[in-house]
Design a protein around this motif. Structure first.
Motif, PDB file in Angstrom:
ATOM      1  N   PRO A  48       0.897  -1.296   0.010  1.00 47.13           N
ATOM      2  CA  PRO A  48      -0.131  -0.144   0.093  1.00 47.13           C
ATOM      3  C   PRO A  48       0.933   1.081  -0.044  1.00 47.13           C
ATOM      4  O   PRO A  48       0.340   2.169  -0.483  1.00 47.13           O
ATOM      5  CB  PRO A  48      -0.731   0.033   1.294  1.00 47.13           C
ATOM      6  CG  PRO A  48      -0.720  -1.526   1.541  1.00 47.13           C
ATOM      7  CD  PRO A  48       0.363  -2.292   1.229  1.00 47.13           C
ATOM      8  N   ASN A  49       1.980   1.271   0.684  1.00 43.29           N
ATOM      9  CA  ASN A  49       2.948   2.364   0.580  1.00 43.29           C
ATOM     10  C   ASN A  49       3.246   2.806  -0.794  1.00 43.29           C
ATOM     11  O   ASN A  49       3.478   4.071  -1.127  1.00 43.29           O
ATOM     12  CB  ASN A  49       4.271   2.083   1.441  1.00 43.29           C
ATOM     13  CG  ASN A  49       4.000   2.059   2.806  1.00 43.29           C
ATOM     14  OD1 ASN A  49       3.100   2.780   3.381  1.00 43.29           O
ATOM     15  ND2 ASN A  49       4.928   1.503   3.731  1.00 43.29           N
ATOM     16  N   THR A  50       3.476   1.649  -1.737  1.00 43.22           N
ATOM     17  CA  THR A  50       3.770   2.103  -3.142  1.00 43.22           C
ATOM     18  C   THR A  50       2.527   2.732  -3.988  1.00 43.22           C
ATOM     19  O   THR A  50       3.061   3.765  -4.720  1.00 43.22           O
ATOM     20  CB  THR A  50       3.955   0.722  -3.847  1.00 43.22           C
ATOM     21  OG1 THR A  50       5.132   0.062  -2.995  1.00 43.22           O
ATOM     22  CG2 THR A  50       4.419   1.051  -5.408  1.00 43.22           C
ATOM     23  N   ILE A  51       1.447   2.389  -3.487  1.00 44.10           N
ATOM     24  CA  ILE A  51       0.307   3.220  -4.181  1.00 44.10           C
ATOM     25  C   ILE A  51       0.137   4.555  -3.817  1.00 44.10           C
ATOM     26  O   ILE A  51      -0.208   5.213  -4.507  1.00 44.10           O
ATOM     27  CB  ILE A  51      -1.064   2.312  -3.859  1.00 44.10           C
ATOM     28  CG1 ILE A  51      -0.654   0.766  -4.530  1.00 44.10           C
ATOM     29  CG2 ILE A  51      -2.220   2.738  -4.425  1.00 44.10           C
ATOM     30  CD1 ILE A  51      -0.667   0.660  -6.065  1.00 44.10           C
ATOM     31  N   GLN A  52       0.354   4.655  -2.322  1.00 42.45           N
ATOM     32  CA  GLN A  52       0.228   6.093  -1.830  1.00 42.45           C
ATOM     33  C   GLN A  52       1.357   6.946  -2.494  1.00 42.45           C
ATOM     34  O   GLN A  52       0.901   8.198  -3.090  1.00 42.45           O
ATOM     35  CB  GLN A  52       0.781   5.885  -0.401  1.00 42.45           C
ATOM     36  CG  GLN A  52       0.509   7.112   0.440  1.00 42.45           C
ATOM     37  CD  GLN A  52      -1.097   7.119   0.625  1.00 42.45           C
ATOM     38  OE1 GLN A  52      -1.672   6.301   1.180  1.00 42.45           O
ATOM     39  NE2 GLN A  52      -1.434   8.463   0.267  1.00 42.45           N
ATOM     40  N   ARG A  53       2.483   6.323  -2.688  1.00 43.30           N
ATOM     41  CA  ARG A  53       3.465   7.205  -3.346  1.00 43.30           C
ATOM     42  C   ARG A  53       3.122   7.458  -4.929  1.00 43.30           C
ATOM     43  O   ARG A  53       3.125   8.542  -5.512  1.00 43.30           O
ATOM     44  CB  ARG A  53       4.772   6.550  -3.463  1.00 43.30           C
ATOM     45  CG  ARG A  53       5.909   7.028  -4.363  1.00 43.30           C
ATOM     46  CD  ARG A  53       7.227   6.693  -3.893  1.00 43.30           C
ATOM     47  NE  ARG A  53       8.210   7.515  -4.508  1.00 43.30           N
ATOM     48  CZ  ARG A  53       9.591   7.080  -4.792  1.00 43.30           C
ATOM     49  NH1 ARG A  53       9.943   5.769  -4.443  1.00 43.30           N
ATOM     50  NH2 ARG A  53      10.421   7.826  -5.373  1.00 43.30           N
ATOM     51  N   VAL A  54       2.194   6.317  -5.605  1.00 45.46           N
ATOM     52  CA  VAL A  54       2.055   6.575  -7.133  1.00 45.46           C
ATOM     53  C   VAL A  54       0.780   7.690  -7.169  1.00 45.46           C
ATOM     54  O   VAL A  54       1.028   8.504  -7.785  1.00 45.46           O
ATOM     55  CB  VAL A  54       1.252   5.358  -7.505  1.00 45.46           C
ATOM     56  CG1 VAL A  54       0.307   5.176  -8.724  1.00 45.46           C
ATOM     57  CG2 VAL A  54       2.418   3.995  -7.678  1.00 45.46           C
ATOM     58  N   TYR A  55      -0.127   7.661  -6.151  1.00 43.24           N
ATOM     59  CA  TYR A  55      -1.060   8.965  -6.219  1.00 43.24           C
ATOM     60  C   TYR A  55      -0.466  10.060  -5.731  1.00 43.24           C
ATOM     61  O   TYR A  55      -0.937  11.030  -6.352  1.00 43.24           O
ATOM     62  CB  TYR A  55      -2.313   8.359  -5.024  1.00 43.24           C
ATOM     63  CG  TYR A  55      -3.115   7.274  -5.398  1.00 43.24           C
ATOM     64  CD1 TYR A  55      -2.884   6.548  -6.755  1.00 43.24           C
ATOM     65  CD2 TYR A  55      -4.100   6.943  -4.789  1.00 43.24           C
ATOM     66  CE1 TYR A  55      -3.717   5.403  -7.176  1.00 43.24           C
ATOM     67  CE2 TYR A  55      -5.121   5.752  -5.327  1.00 43.24           C
ATOM     68  CZ  TYR A  55      -4.875   5.344  -6.385  1.00 43.24           C
ATOM     69  OH  TYR A  55      -5.718   4.301  -6.814  1.00 43.24           O
ATOM     70  N   MET A  56       0.474  10.066  -5.232  1.00 45.05           N
ATOM     71  CA  MET A  56       1.141  11.251  -4.677  1.00 45.05           C
ATOM     72  C   MET A  56       1.675  11.914  -5.851  1.00 45.05           C
ATOM     73  O   MET A  56       1.806  13.026  -6.099  1.00 45.05           O
ATOM     74  CB  MET A  56       2.184  11.193  -3.539  1.00 45.05           C
ATOM     75  CG  MET A  56       1.641  11.806  -2.066  1.00 45.05           C
ATOM     76  SD  MET A  56       2.945  11.344  -0.801  1.00 45.05           S
ATOM     77  CE  MET A  56       4.263  11.843  -1.338  1.00 45.05           C
ATOM     78  N   GLU A  57       2.500  11.287  -6.561  1.00 42.54           N
ATOM     79  CA  GLU A  57       3.153  11.463  -7.725  1.00 42.54           C
ATOM     80  C   GLU A  57       2.194  12.041  -9.037  1.00 42.54           C
ATOM     81  O   GLU A  57       2.309  12.783  -9.589  1.00 42.54           O
ATOM     82  CB  GLU A  57       4.187  10.281  -8.399  1.00 42.54           C
ATOM     83  CG  GLU A  57       5.118   9.878  -7.571  1.00 42.54           C
ATOM     84  CD  GLU A  57       6.498  11.105  -7.469  1.00 42.54           C
ATOM     85  OE1 GLU A  57       6.572  11.761  -8.586  1.00 42.54           O
ATOM     86  OE2 GLU A  57       7.125  10.853  -6.575  1.00 42.54           O
ATOM     87  N   LEU A  58       1.094  11.065  -9.304  1.00 40.46           N
ATOM     88  CA  LEU A  58       0.079  11.338  -9.888  1.00 40.46           C
ATOM     89  C   LEU A  58      -0.447  13.054  -9.602  1.00 40.46           C
ATOM     90  O   LEU A  58      -0.669  13.675 -10.600  1.00 40.46           O
ATOM     91  CB  LEU A  58      -1.074  10.585 -10.021  1.00 40.46           C
ATOM     92  CG  LEU A  58      -0.766   8.912 -10.869  1.00 40.46           C
ATOM     93  CD1 LEU A  58      -1.987   8.382 -10.558  1.00 40.46           C
ATOM     94  CD2 LEU A  58      -0.325   9.340 -12.473  1.00 40.46           C
TER      95      LEU A  58
END
Lengths: 127, 233
Positions: A48-58
């Motif tokens: 889930p940390n990886t997805i958190q980062r993905v959404y932040m970058e988007l």
């Protein structure tokens, strides 16, 4: 389950690329809600940390926006989405040209090859 | 580091005069999933038992949120052993309620949800569960606790690919990130890699690398297995 993340590109970047392709193809519409962090993590088979980062970058790239208490949504800014489309096209062509050049093909050979390829696949499509 | 969950300070562990762990020194940050990798006999399980307070260091100091680790620390650490130690005459439901009684932080509702998610039969006796189902039960018991630190020793070993996939799915669905910190030891590196934030690599009782997964992938120009193949052979 999930995607194959064997290539050396960081996993979060591979997921960003995956979501961007979905947006370009129209699988994800402007203004559409993205799955929650945990849903997306399950779908992709990642932390889930990886997805958190993905959404932040988007968000940072203005491709998505977080709405308080509601989740993350694909941007409705058409100009930004058109820009994404052009950027992706440019990126893919650049990679292709770099690969071909590395193998020693000249610019003329590459463009001629493309024209011939399109002509051939067009003919095959007619049959 | 802000608020480390666990701190190892110059820890050495001798067993029968043999040095198993040599003067290791590290801190685990909160809310991360950390994969501990290394060949058999490199000391991974020993480090996990030291974290769990099940064995004590011969030299050095280990602390959980600044408090010295002891056997009592098991109240705030969920440890999933490689071998199971459950009562075979209990049913799945009785095993859950037993754990609910001995651990204050046990979340019965979460356990019930997980039993469904993992497709376990609550009325089945532990003695008649298949190996894969025992592994699922172990995951349910470990993740149902609201413990700040969860230690999983080889949760995927000896299971078929479908069972491994369902356990990984269960981890993603039920871990409480960023409240919980998880340390997993495994040889199934390809399957666990997408779950990891950080990697702790061990060789001969020493830490040879402790870094973010992305940094290691960049260093290797490939995935974690590529890095391990280059490093360990």
């Amino acid at each position: 389950m999930g995607k194959d993340f064997s290539s050396k590109t960081p996993i979060y970047l591979q997921i960003i690329q995956h979501i961007c392709s979905q947006i370009i193809r129209g699988d994800l519409q402007p203004g559409e809600k993205l799955p929650s962090v945990r849903e997306m993590a399950l779908k992709m088979g990642v932390n889930p940390n990886t997805i958190q980062r993905v959404y932040m970058e988007l968000e940072r790239e203005s491709l998505a926006e977080a709405r308080r208490g509601q989740g993350t949504f694909v941007t409705e800014n058409r100009d930004r989405l058109q820009q994404l489309r052009l950027d992706l096209k440019h990126d893919r062509i650049k990679t292709f040209i770099a690969d071909m050049t590395e193998m020693g093909f000249t610019t003329e050979e590459i463009s001629l090859g493309l024209v011939e390829y399109f002509a051939k696949s067009l003919n095959e499509g007619d049959k | 580091m802000v608020d480390p969950v666990i701190t190892f300070e110059h820890v050495t562990k001798m067993i029968y005069n043999k040095k198993i762990i040599h003067d290791i020194h590290f801190q685990l940050p909160k809310g991360k999933i950390i994969g501990m990798v290394g060949p058999n006999g490199s000391g991974k399980s020993t480090i996990l038992k030291l974290m769990a307070g099940l064995i004590l260091p011969s030299k050095g100091n280990i602390s959980l949120y600044g408090n010295h680790i002891t056997r009592r620390s098991s109240q705030s650490i969920a440890y999933l052993p490689e071998k199971s130690g459950y009562y075979p005459f209990y049913t799945v439901r009785e095993t859950i309620s037993y754990h609910n009684r001995i651990y204050k932080d046990f979340n019965l509702e979460k356990a019930t949800d997980m039993i469904k998610f993992m497709r376990l039969n609550a009325n089945e006796k532990v003695s008649s569960l298949s190996k894969g189902h025992v592994s699922r039960l172990k995951i349910v018991l470990a993740l149902s606790r609201q413990a700040p630190l969860i230690l999983l020793d080889e949760p995927l070993t000896g299971l078929d690919p479908m069972m491994r996939a369902s356990i990984i799915k269960g981890l993603i669905a039920f871990l409480d990130i960023p409240e919980q910190t998880i340390v997993i030891t495994t040889h199934e590196v390809m399957e666990i890699e997408p779950l990891l934030d950080m990697v702790l690599a061990i060789r001969n009782g020493e830490i040879i690398k402790f870094d973010d997964l992305d940094n290691i992938r960049e260093l290797a120009g490939g995935n974690l297995l590529d890095w391990m193949t280059n490093t360990y052979t």
